[in-house]
Structures are given as structure tokens and as C-alpha cells.
Design an enzyme around this catalytic site. Structure first.
Site, mmCIF file in Angstrom:
data_model
loop_
_atom_site.group_PDB
_atom_site.id
_atom_site.type_symbol
_atom_site.label_atom_id
_atom_site.label_comp_id
_atom_site.label_asym_id
_atom_site.label_seq_id
_atom_site.Cartn_x
_atom_site.Cartn_y
_atom_site.Cartn_z
ATOM 1 C CB CYS A 58 4.024 7.943 -13.117
ATOM 2 S SG CYS A 58 2.728 8.065 -13.442
ATOM 3 C CB ALA A 103 1.386 10.642 -8.067
ATOM 4 C CE LYS A 104 2.633 3.091 -5.669
ATOM 5 N NZ LYS A 104 1.692 3.212 -4.322
ATOM 6 N N GLY A 105 5.548 6.339 -7.458
ATOM 7 C CA GLY A 105 6.816 6.350 -7.806
ATOM 8 C C GLY A 105 7.679 4.939 -7.141
ATOM 9 C CG ASP A 144 3.428 0.773 -2.011
ATOM 10 O OD1 ASP A 144 2.359 1.298 -1.717
ATOM 11 O OD2 ASP A 144 4.316 -0.253 -3.227
#
Ligand code: NAD
Length: 414
Positions: A58, A103-105, A144
Site C-alpha cells: 500500500c 507505504a507498507k507491505g 518490519d
């Protein structure tokens, strides 16, 4: 699906927006992610079976620059969580003045049940699937939960193989030998310790002997423990997903970190009796550091939380209902977007160093990190006094005002 976490971020933003004047359309833009990519992809297991995995990336907002955010491997990864984490990255980068969006995934998987080779194949295929939106000037991943510098090395290698040249700036949190910044691994925990110390200074209190409980003894929690202990605090309770340890005489932080490094969990440490991991949250301590996952301090356990300072190492550990109770109680909560910003600050330094191949000494990195966090903490503290709001709302106000100002200059395309 019900978007609970994404809703939680909106509630936090709403509270700040109610204290300031920003154009309504800017608030509307900031309510939704700019881009959400959901992928499904097959991976061959060591025994020859093919298993399909679901992953997300995202990009929440990129008005300040390329989007930046970690990649998480966990069985409970879902669209709601990834959107919320990408939103928090957006506010965090704006707050600490980095030229990044958020962002993050993540991939829905149980990394503990996958072999090293399976994890490599999963990472390479996931990178390939999200490659259309990745790039050193568009979107830059980092580690992460349950991803490491090795994961970043595989992502960087996969991206580079497709491009035909080595692109070190495509990820941060790489191994040092291939351009990872010195101090990156420790940066988030170091940051948690720095902002906690700054709060204690503002309260005219000493960290010496202050008791600390830490939920989640991973990268962030372990390093926060180490640096707070170096500052004179006493780490009396820690947990990870396997168990907890409590000792009001002080825990052997370095030994516990060695154990986790070697065995991946605290339960292998056999010199102390372990306890239920959730007991750690309810200790009668001065400082509580939630450094595991979201939603750990909520309406059903808030009455049992006794700490007078909460420093959020994890993203989103406190729900808005619990936050309201803490505010009324006078508990100081250093919000995630400030407390755990050390990681992205040093990630930015890594990204800046990558194109030149000129690398700073660790001392220089740590000084830059310290300076930026101390300045930001001071700004948040002053804003909270000026507007008579919590540190969290003050931090959001600073971020939102910055983003709104940039929109006012850039305007809307077309
Ligand atoms: P990690 O995988 O190294 O550590 C997570 C730890 O939490 C592990 O020890 C795990 O066992 C523990 N845990 C999970 N569920 C638990 C539970 N219910 N009770 C107790 N312990 C539990 O991950 P990390 O990188 O340290 O990240 C932790 C948090 O910090 C996440 O919210 C992450 O988004 C946030 N964060 C990390 C960074 C970074 O640089 N790594 C930066 C900013 C924010």
C-alpha cells in the site's frame, strides 16, 4: 472486510483536524490510500508442493516524496492492517521532516514454519509481483515484523536482476556489507530510548532507577531495553510471543538479547522462571513500552495498565478508546509516529548514502538521529502545550499542517 485499524488512524487524524483549519478537500484526500496492490502468487516448497500466498503493498500518500515503509511477514497480515501501517508511515515521515510519503507491505504467511530457501523464494516472487510500483524514487521497502536485513538483500537482488544493474537504493535495512547503514538495526530502539529520556527531562525526572516493562523483545524492544538500561533505567519485565520474564531487581538485558539472537525466542532462556507473556503489560512500572503489534492496549485491559509513561515502540499498540482513558488519567503516551521514528530516520540516511557509495561513521549516524528526534520531540511537546492536547494529537497536528502546506504549493494535478 471491516477496516478497524484504518478507522483507528482516521479517528486519530480527525482529533487533530478538529484543532486546526485545513481545507476540507485535503482532509478528504488523506482519508484514503493513494494506491493498494493486492497480489496472489505461487511458491514452490522444499518438498515439491506449490503453495499460493497473498501479499499487499500500500502506498498511502506521496505528496512529500517517494513512499517508504516496511514489509511484514505474519499469519495475520491483512488489507486493513497494511493500509493503517502505510498511513502511520505517512504521518511519521511528515512529523520528522523526511522527504517521504508512507507505504507498507506484507505477506500472509507463518515465517517460522518456512525454511530459509522457502523464505527466499517467497521474497523474490513477492518482490517481482509488486515491482511495477517499486523504485528508489517511487517506493522503498524496509524490514518490519519477521523480516530482516537478509530479506532486504533478496529484495534488492531481485529488483537489480530485472533492471540489469545493482540498485542499492531500492531498499533500506540491508546488510552493512552491501550498503546497509551502520546503526540502522539499533535505530528504532535507540529512538524509543531517546524520546523517553526527552520526556523525562521535560517532566524534570531522572531515568535513573526508573522501572521499565517491554512487550515484544524483538529488534525494537530489545534495543530499547539496551539503550534505556545504558541511560540508567531498570528493565524489570520483558516478553515475546513465547513467554515473559519479570524481576524487579533488573533483568540481564544483554544475555536475553543473546538468547533471542541465537534461539529466536525468550523461552529458551533457562536461568529465570518464565511467566505468561501478557503479565508484562500489567506491571507496576514507571514506563511501559509496547513493542510487538497493534491493539495491545484496549478498552478491555486498560484498567489493568499501571505505567505513568507509555512509549509506543510498536505501531498502533493503543486503541483510541484506551487512549482517551489514558489522557484522562494523565498518563503520558509518546505516540508511535514519534517514538518509533528512529528506524525511518536512519533508513533515510542509508538511502541518501546509497547513490554515492560514501558511507558515514556510526557516530555521525547516531548524532544525526539524536538531533532530529530531540528537535521533533521538543516541537511535539510545545505544540501539545500550545493547543492543550495529548502528545499524539500534537504530533498529528504538526504532520497534517506540513502535508497541507505542501498541497497548497503543489496544487492539484491536472
Ligand atoms: P520483531 O519481529 O523483531 O519483534 C517483534 C516481537 O514481538 C517478537 O519478539 C515477537 O515474539 C513479539 N510478539 C509478537 N506478539 C506478541 C505478544 N502478543 N506478546 C508479546 N510479544 C509478542 O519486529 P520489530 O521490528 O521489533 O517490530 C516490532 C514493532 O515495531 C512492530 O509494530 C513494527 O511495525 C514496529 N516498528 C519496527 C521498526 C523497525 O525498524 N524494525 C520501525 C518502526 C516500527
Amino acid at each position: 472486510m471491516e477496516f478497524q485499524l484504518a478507522k483507528m488512524v482516521q479517528e486519530q487524524v480527525e482529533k487533530a483536524v478538529n484543532c486546526i483549519a485545513i481545507p476540507g478537500h485535503i482532509h478528504d484526500i488523506l482519508k484514503c490510500p493513494m494506491r493498494m496492490l493486492k497480489v496472489s502468487f505461487p511458491v514452490r516448497m522444499d518438498d515439491g508442493r506449490v503453495v499460493c500466498f497473498t501479499g499487499f503493498r500500500c502506498q498511502y500518500n506521496n505528496i512529500l516524496g517517494p513512499t517508504k515503509g516496511g514489509v511484514r511477514y505474519h499469519p495475520e497480515v491483512n488489507e486493513d492492517e497494511i493500509i493503517a501501517l502505510a498511513a502511520w508511515m505517512t504521518w511519521k515521515c511528515a512529523l520528522v521532516d523526511l522527504p517521504y510519503g508512507g507505504a507498507k507491505g506484507g505477506v500472509v504467511c507463518d515465517p517460522t514454519s518456512l525454511s530459509e530457501r522457502e523464505l527466499e523464494r517467497l521474497t523474490r516472487r513477492f518482490t517481482t509481483e509488486i515491482m511495477p510500483i517499486l523504485g528508489p524514487h517511487s517506493d522503498i521497502p524496509a524490514p518490519d515484523v519477521f523480516t530482516t536485513s537478509k530479506t532486504m538483500a533478496w529484495m534488492m537482488d531481485t529488483f537489480s536482476m530485472f533492471k540489469g544493474y545493482t540498485e542499492p537504493a531500492i531498499v533500506t535495512g540491508k546488510p552493512e556489507v552491501m550498503g546497509g547503514s551502520l546503526g540502522r538495526k539499533q535505530a528504532t530502539g535507540r529512538g524509543v530510548a531517546i524520546v523517553t529520556r526527552e520526556l523525562y527531562k521535560k517532566l524534570a525526572k531522572s531515568l535513573k532507577g526508573a522501572t521499565v516493562a517491554i512487550q515484544g523483545f524483538g529488534n525494537v524492544g530489545g534495543h530499547a531495553a539496551l539503550f534505556l538500561a545504558q541511560m540508567g533505567a531498570k528493565i524489570v519485565a520483558v516478553s515475546d510471543s513465547s513467554c515473559g520474564f519479570i524481576d524487579y531487581n533488573g533483568l540481564p538485558v544483554a544475555e536475553l538479547m543473546e538468547c533471542v539472537e541465537k534461539h529466536k525466542c525468550l523461552s529458551e532462556y533457562n536461568k529465570l522462571n518464565s511467566c505468561n507473556r501478557d503479565e508484562i503489560l500489567y506491571q507496576n512500572v514507571d514506563i511501559l513500552i509496547p513493542a510487538a503489534l497493534e491493539n495491545q492496549i484496549h478498552k478491555d485491559n486498560i484498567e489493568k495498565i499501571k505505567a505513568s509513561v507509555i512509549s509506543e515502540g510498536a505501531n498502533g499498540p493503543t486503541t483510541p478508546e484506551a487512549d482517551d482513558v489514558l489522557e484522562k488519567r494523565g498518563t503520558y503516551v509518546i505516540p508511535d509516529i514519534l517514538a518509533n521514528a528512529g528506524g525511518v530516520i536512519v533508513s533515510h540516511l542509508e538511502w541518501v548514502q546509497a547513490p554515492s557509495g560514501l558511507y558515514w561513521e556510526e557516530e555521525e549516524i547516531n548524532q544525526r538521529l539524536e538531533k532530529r528526534l530531540v528537535r521533533t520531540f521538543d516541537n511535539v511537546w510545545k505544540k501539545s502545550k500550545e493547543k492543550k492536547v495529548s502528545l499524539r494529537t500534537a504530533a498529528y497536528i504538526i504532520s497534517i499542517e506540513k502535508i497541507a502546506e505542501v498541497y497548497s504549493y503543489r496544487g492539484l494535478f491536472p
